[in-house]
Design a protein around this motif. Structure first.
Motif, PDB file in Angstrom:
ATOM      1  N   LEU A  84       0.861  -1.179   0.000  1.00  0.00           N
ATOM      2  CA  LEU A  84       0.000   0.000   0.000  1.00  0.00           C
ATOM      3  C   LEU A  84       0.895   1.225   0.000  1.00  0.00           C
ATOM      4  CD1 LEU A  84      -3.015  -0.335   2.498  1.00  0.00           C
ATOM      5  CD2 LEU A  84      -3.098   0.102   0.048  1.00  0.00           C
ATOM      6  N   ALA A  85       0.416   2.313  -0.584  1.00  0.00           N
ATOM      7  CA  ALA A  85       1.168   3.562  -0.596  1.00  0.00           C
ATOM      8  C   ALA A  85       0.308   4.676  -0.020  1.00  0.00           C
ATOM      9  CB  ALA A  85       1.609   3.917  -2.013  1.00  0.00           C
ATOM     10  N   VAL A  86       0.988   5.654   0.572  1.00  0.00           N
ATOM     11  CA  VAL A  86       0.309   6.822   1.122  1.00  0.00           C
ATOM     12  C   VAL A  86       0.475   7.963   0.128  1.00  0.00           C
ATOM     13  CG1 VAL A  86       0.197   8.437   3.051  1.00  0.00           C
ATOM     14  CG2 VAL A  86       0.883   6.064   3.454  1.00  0.00           C
ATOM     15  N   ASP A  87      -0.646   8.481  -0.350  1.00  0.00           N
ATOM     16  CA  ASP A  87      -0.621   9.588  -1.303  1.00  0.00           C
ATOM     17  C   ASP A  87      -0.712  10.894  -0.529  1.00  0.00           C
ATOM     18  OD1 ASP A  87      -0.901  11.406  -3.336  1.00  0.00           O
ATOM     19  OD2 ASP A  87      -2.274  10.165  -4.514  1.00  0.00           O
ATOM     20  N   ALA A  88       0.466  11.500  -0.239  1.00  0.00           N
ATOM     21  CA  ALA A  88       0.504  12.696   0.596  1.00  0.00           C
ATOM     22  C   ALA A  88      -0.190  13.885  -0.069  1.00  0.00           C
ATOM     23  CB  ALA A  88       1.953  13.067   0.912  1.00  0.00           C
ATOM     24  N   GLU A  89      -0.117  13.946  -1.398  1.00  0.00           N
ATOM     25  CA  GLU A  89      -0.721  15.078  -2.098  1.00  0.00           C
ATOM     26  C   GLU A  89      -2.239  15.012  -2.063  1.00  0.00           C
ATOM     27  OE1 GLU A  89       0.882  15.300  -6.004  1.00  0.00           O
ATOM     28  OE2 GLU A  89       2.945  15.662  -5.325  1.00  0.00           O
ATOM     29  N   ALA A  90      -2.776  13.837  -1.780  1.00  0.00           N
ATOM     30  CA  ALA A  90      -4.236  13.676  -1.724  1.00  0.00           C
ATOM     31  C   ALA A  90      -4.670  13.403  -0.280  1.00  0.00           C
ATOM     32  CB  ALA A  90      -4.681  12.545  -2.644  1.00  0.00           C
ATOM     33  N   TYR A  91      -4.118  14.231   0.643  1.00  0.00           N
ATOM     34  CA  TYR A  91      -4.538  14.186   2.045  1.00  0.00           C
ATOM     35  C   TYR A  91      -4.338  12.806   2.696  1.00  0.00           C
ATOM     36  CZ  TYR A  91      -6.723  18.495   0.465  1.00  0.00           C
ATOM     37  OH  TYR A  91      -6.937  19.739  -0.099  1.00  0.00           O
ATOM     38  N   ASN A  92      -3.160  12.240   2.464  1.00  0.00           N
ATOM     39  CA  ASN A  92      -2.793  10.970   3.114  1.00  0.00           C
ATOM     40  C   ASN A  92      -3.762   9.828   2.813  1.00  0.00           C
ATOM     41  OD1 ASN A  92      -0.530  12.091   4.209  1.00  0.00           O
ATOM     42  ND2 ASN A  92      -1.397  12.417   6.238  1.00  0.00           N
ATOM     43  N   THR A  93      -4.290   9.818   1.600  1.00  0.00           N
ATOM     44  CA  THR A  93      -5.150   8.704   1.203  1.00  0.00           C
ATOM     45  C   THR A  93      -4.293   7.500   0.832  1.00  0.00           C
ATOM     46  OG1 THR A  93      -5.200   9.465  -1.090  1.00  0.00           O
ATOM     47  CG2 THR A  93      -6.949  10.258   0.377  1.00  0.00           C
ATOM     48  N   LEU A  94      -4.917   6.321   0.813  1.00  0.00           N
ATOM     49  CA  LEU A  94      -4.201   5.090   0.524  1.00  0.00           C
ATOM     50  C   LEU A  94      -4.493   4.627  -0.890  1.00  0.00           C
ATOM     51  CD1 LEU A  94      -4.914   3.224   3.890  1.00  0.00           C
ATOM     52  CD2 LEU A  94      -2.857   4.486   3.249  1.00  0.00           C
ATOM     53  N   ARG A  95      -3.475   4.111  -1.560  1.00  0.00           N
ATOM     54  CA  ARG A  95      -3.656   3.599  -2.919  1.00  0.00           C
ATOM     55  C   ARG A  95      -2.873   2.303  -3.088  1.00  0.00           C
ATOM     56  NH1 ARG A  95       1.002   4.780  -5.608  1.00  0.00           N
ATOM     57  NH2 ARG A  95       2.230   6.549  -4.855  1.00  0.00           N
ATOM     58  N   LEU A  96      -3.325   1.508  -4.033  1.00  0.00           N
ATOM     59  CA  LEU A  96      -2.659   0.240  -4.315  1.00  0.00           C
ATOM     60  C   LEU A  96      -1.331   0.469  -5.023  1.00  0.00           C
ATOM     61  CD1 LEU A  96      -5.717  -1.876  -5.566  1.00  0.00           C
ATOM     62  CD2 LEU A  96      -4.863  -1.584  -3.236  1.00  0.00           C
ATOM     63  N   THR A  97      -0.465  -0.540  -4.926  1.00  0.00           N
ATOM     64  CA  THR A  97       0.826  -0.498  -5.606  1.00  0.00           C
ATOM     65  C   THR A  97       1.026  -1.804  -6.362  1.00  0.00           C
ATOM     66  OG1 THR A  97       2.071  -1.573  -3.822  1.00  0.00           O
ATOM     67  CG2 THR A  97       1.721   0.817  -3.627  1.00  0.00           C
ATOM     68  N   ASP A  98       2.151  -1.901  -7.029  1.00  0.00           N
ATOM     69  CA  ASP A  98       2.473  -3.163  -7.712  1.00  0.00           C
ATOM     70  C   ASP A  98       2.589  -4.307  -6.707  1.00  0.00           C
ATOM     71  OD1 ASP A  98       2.516  -1.856 -10.128  1.00  0.00           O
ATOM     72  OD2 ASP A  98       4.698  -1.574 -10.150  1.00  0.00           O
ATOM     73  N   GLY A  99       2.972  -3.963  -5.469  1.00  0.00           N
ATOM     74  CA  GLY A  99       3.124  -4.993  -4.448  1.00  0.00           C
ATOM     75  C   GLY A  99       1.805  -5.506  -3.901  1.00  0.00           C
ATOM     76  N   SER A 100       0.692  -4.845  -4.246  1.00  0.00           N
ATOM     77  CA  SER A 100      -0.616  -5.285  -3.740  1.00  0.00           C
ATOM     78  C   SER A 100      -1.028  -6.623  -4.349  1.00  0.00           C
ATOM     79  CB  SER A 100      -1.691  -4.238  -4.073  1.00  0.00           C
ATOM     80  OG  SER A 100      -1.346  -2.958  -3.596  1.00  0.00           O
ATOM     81  N   ARG A 101      -0.575  -6.890  -5.561  1.00  0.00           N
ATOM     82  CA  ARG A 101      -1.059  -8.045  -6.322  1.00  0.00           C
ATOM     83  C   ARG A 101      -0.787  -9.365  -5.602  1.00  0.00           C
ATOM     84  NH1 ARG A 101       1.197  -6.688 -10.541  1.00  0.00           N
ATOM     85  NH2 ARG A 101      -0.542  -5.528 -11.452  1.00  0.00           N
ATOM     86  N   ALA A 102       0.413  -9.520  -5.044  1.00  0.00           N
ATOM     87  CA  ALA A 102       0.762 -10.789  -4.400  1.00  0.00           C
ATOM     88  C   ALA A 102      -0.132 -11.076  -3.203  1.00  0.00           C
ATOM     89  CB  ALA A 102       2.230 -10.763  -3.965  1.00  0.00           C
ATOM     90  N   VAL A 103      -0.481 -10.020  -2.461  1.00  0.00           N
ATOM     91  CA  VAL A 103      -1.362 -10.212  -1.307  1.00  0.00           C
ATOM     92  C   VAL A 103      -2.775 -10.532  -1.771  1.00  0.00           C
ATOM     93  CG1 VAL A 103      -2.300  -9.143   0.775  1.00  0.00           C
ATOM     94  CG2 VAL A 103       0.049  -8.649   0.083  1.00  0.00           C
ATOM     95  N   LEU A 104      -3.265  -9.807  -2.788  1.00  0.00           N
ATOM     96  CA  LEU A 104      -4.616 -10.040  -3.299  1.00  0.00           C
ATOM     97  C   LEU A 104      -4.779 -11.465  -3.829  1.00  0.00           C
ATOM     98  CD1 LEU A 104      -5.338  -6.643  -5.075  1.00  0.00           C
ATOM     99  CD2 LEU A 104      -6.758  -7.701  -3.307  1.00  0.00           C
TER     100      LEU A 104
END
Length: 613
Positions: free
Chosen positions: A484-504
């Protein structure tokens, strides 16, 4: 010669650990890189060779030290031991600095302390050139050597200029010392200071007297208060916070609860900071609430606890800061509260940094290692020492050893969280913060959920069996491992990353410790305000009376000399005197910490105090 200096000057019967080998190597003119834990006796590794080499007619030792306050106290301690030492720094007037330089020219100084930025000035270089020309430059000692490395936890650019020492004075031996350096930092120190031919002395990083305890944040200031009131009432300690605002709020709260607490951060006036540091070093039972601006070079031996209200950046910083507890070898504690927001903030600072990608990647790895320590279910000490490449066995003294935590498989919860993030972003086209995402997964019909129609998302309510604390633990792990990544420019919202796939896909398991957020100790410590310090706990009633009288006398002497009390005598030395109940000055010979100069200066006074007790 080295052993006699240790006994006669410093009052210690024998060297500890690798000290003897280090001292012999440096006296013989060898270069050295020394890694030794806080409280392990690094200073003696260059102070004894400095005295020995001067007695052999080889001149003075120049010590690179980063802090004025540290220089002052170390020079004061050397004077108490009968060693001629001085410093050159901005606290001196021009006339005072000239007087030091004249003493240098006359060969009257054994150790000269100076800041790294001063060493590289033309005036100081000329001073060193003159000493070298007269054959009076014996040794360079570079303290806090990790400051030279960009990978270190306290990088200081001015340390980079110290490469000039080898280039300009190749025949003068150098000893670089630090308490904290992983393999990457160690390699950088060697390269930057050109110590490729130096012998490396790596001591054990273990501090067995420190109990490590890490708790999940839940009202952290109240957790801290419970910890202090249950176990450390009346003790000296340090509380680290990330922000200046939090420092001031916490210090005020502790004062309101009856603790003697002071704030310390870089935003305070320099004179205020100095007064606070002096009080912490010189008075008993003071709690310093501080940012990491406070601490390097703090030699106070009786700090009984170091607490972190916010998670540090890496294990090196954590180890260095917690190592300020228990320098006297007596039982002490390292307590930390950490939470999801700590991970978010630290990850964001790394990602937003203007540094190169290579540096960011290393810093992410260091953060991951610290989070792994916090989330660990096995021995904290094994994890901590393993980070520095030192194998060990379970300590039986950390929180995990004393009360092994329960473990649960958070893989299902992680997949559901990531699926929720994916579906919410698909539906709304924007990201959301942790709290809202957990509300959706747990099926909470909040106003915000209704506003965005997120009760219609297919994952709404499918994680109702998970508590908020459990889900926050899952999110911490996912952010730490890059899923997971923290998008600081969008008020610390969370977004998926390439690393999310293995967990999903279920290819990566997420194992977590059960949420534990208690802040206080399991048992109330017997020692509370007004009780004898830890060093005196083994004394009988008469011994306690003698110890108290010696402490009161020591405080008067320290105040008169403008030095911390422990520079005169450590608590352990006073406790040994109180137990011995000497009848003559000769009886004091051989007490650890009493060298020839101190015996001469204070022997009769100690006997007078004991006779009146």
């Amino acid at each position: 010669m080295a052993s006699s200096i240790l006994q006669q000057v410093f009052g210690y019967e024998r060297f500890r650990g690798p000290q003897a080998d280090i001292v012999a190597h440096v006296i013989a003119g060898g270069d050295a890189l020394v890694l030794m834990p806080t409280g392990g006796g690094k200073s003696l590794c260059y102070q004894v060779p400095a005295i020995a080499r001067q007695r052999a007619g080889q001149g003075i030792t120049v010590v690179v030290s980063p802090l004025i306050a540290l220089m002052h106290d170390q020079v004061g301690a050397l004077h108490e031991a009968g060693v001629e030492a001085a410093f050159l720094n901005s606290s001196l007037t021009f006339e005072e600095a000239q007087a030091v330089e004249r003493r240098l020219a006359r060969g009257e100084i054994t150790l000269l302390y100076a800041a790294p930025e001063r060493l590289t000035t033309p005036r100081f270089q000329a001073l060193l050139d003159g000493l070298q020309a007269r054959g009076q430059l014996a040794l360079f000692a570079i303290d806090e050597a990790h400051c030279v490395s960009q990978w270190g936890h306290d990088f200081r650019p001015e340390y980079r200029g110290l490469s000039v020492l080898h280039e300009r004075f190749p025949g003068v031996p150098r000893i670089a010392l630090t308490a904290t350096a992983d393999a990457l930092t160690r390699a950088d120190i060697v390269e930057r200071l050109q110590l490729q031919q130096a012998r490396q002395f790596v001591s054990s990083f273990d501090r067995p007297n420190i109990r490590y305890r890490i708790v999940e944040k839940k009202e952290p200031t109240q957790q801290l208060l419970r910890f202090l009131e249950a176990e450390h009432e009346g003790d000296a300690g340090i509380v680290y916070c990330q922000s200046r605002k939090r420092v001031e709020e916490t210090a005020q709260l502790l004062c309101e609860r009856g603790l003697d607490a002071l704030p310390y951060h870089a935003g305070l006036d320099a004179a205020v900071r100095q007064r606070s540091q002096d009080r912490f070093l010189r008075d008993d039972g003071v709690v310093m609430v501080a940012t990491i601006a406070f601490g390097m070079g703090i030699d106070k031996p009786d700090v009984r606890f170091v607490a972190h209200l916010d998670m540090p950046k890496n294990i090196e910083g954590y180890y260095q800061e917690t190592g300020r507890a228990g320098r006297d070898g007596l039982p002490s504690q390292a307590w930390m509260a950490y939470g999801l927001q700590d991970v978010v903030n630290q990850r964001r600072m790394i990602d937003e940094s203007p540094a190169a990608d290579e540096y960011k990647q290393v810093m992410r790895g260091k953060l991951d290692a610290l989070l792994a320590l916090a989330e660990a279910t096995d021995c904290r000490r094994v994890r901590l020492l393993g980070y520095f490449g030192e194998p060990s066995t379970p300590c039986g003294n950390c929180d995990n050893c004393l009360a092994p935590p329960q473990v649960w498989d958070g893989t299902d919860a992680a997949r559901k969280l990531l699926s929720t993030i994916y579906r919410v972003q698909q539906k709304s086209g924007i990201g959301f913060g942790a709290g809202h995402l957990m509300d959706i997964l747990r099926g909470k019909a909040t106003d915000k959920v209704a506003q965005f129609g997120h009760q219609e998302v297919s994952t709404f309510g499918i994680g109702a069996e998970f508590s908020e604390a459990q889900l926050r633990g899952v999110l911490r792990q996912l952010i730490a491992v890059g899923a997971l990544a923290v998008d600081a420019e969008a008020y610390n919202t969370l977004r998926l990353t390439d690393g999310s796939r293995a967990v999903l896909k279920g290819e990566r398991q997420v194992l977590l410790r059960e949420s534990v957020s208690q802040g206080g100790g399991r048992t109330r410590r017997a020692g509370t305000r007004g009780a004898a310090p830890a060093a005196a706990t083994g004394l009988n009633d008469a011994g306690q009376v003698r110890f108290a009288a010696l402490k009161a006398w020591r405080a008067e002497v320290a105040k008169a000399h403008n030095l911390p009390a422990y520079v005169i005598f450590h608590d352990a030395t006073l406790a040994a005197i109180a137990a011995l109940a000497p009848q003559s000055v000769q009886d004091l010979q051989g007490v650890s910490g009493i060298g020839a100069r101190k015996l001469e200066a204070y022997g009769d006074e100690v006997l007078r105090v004991l006779a009146a007790a």
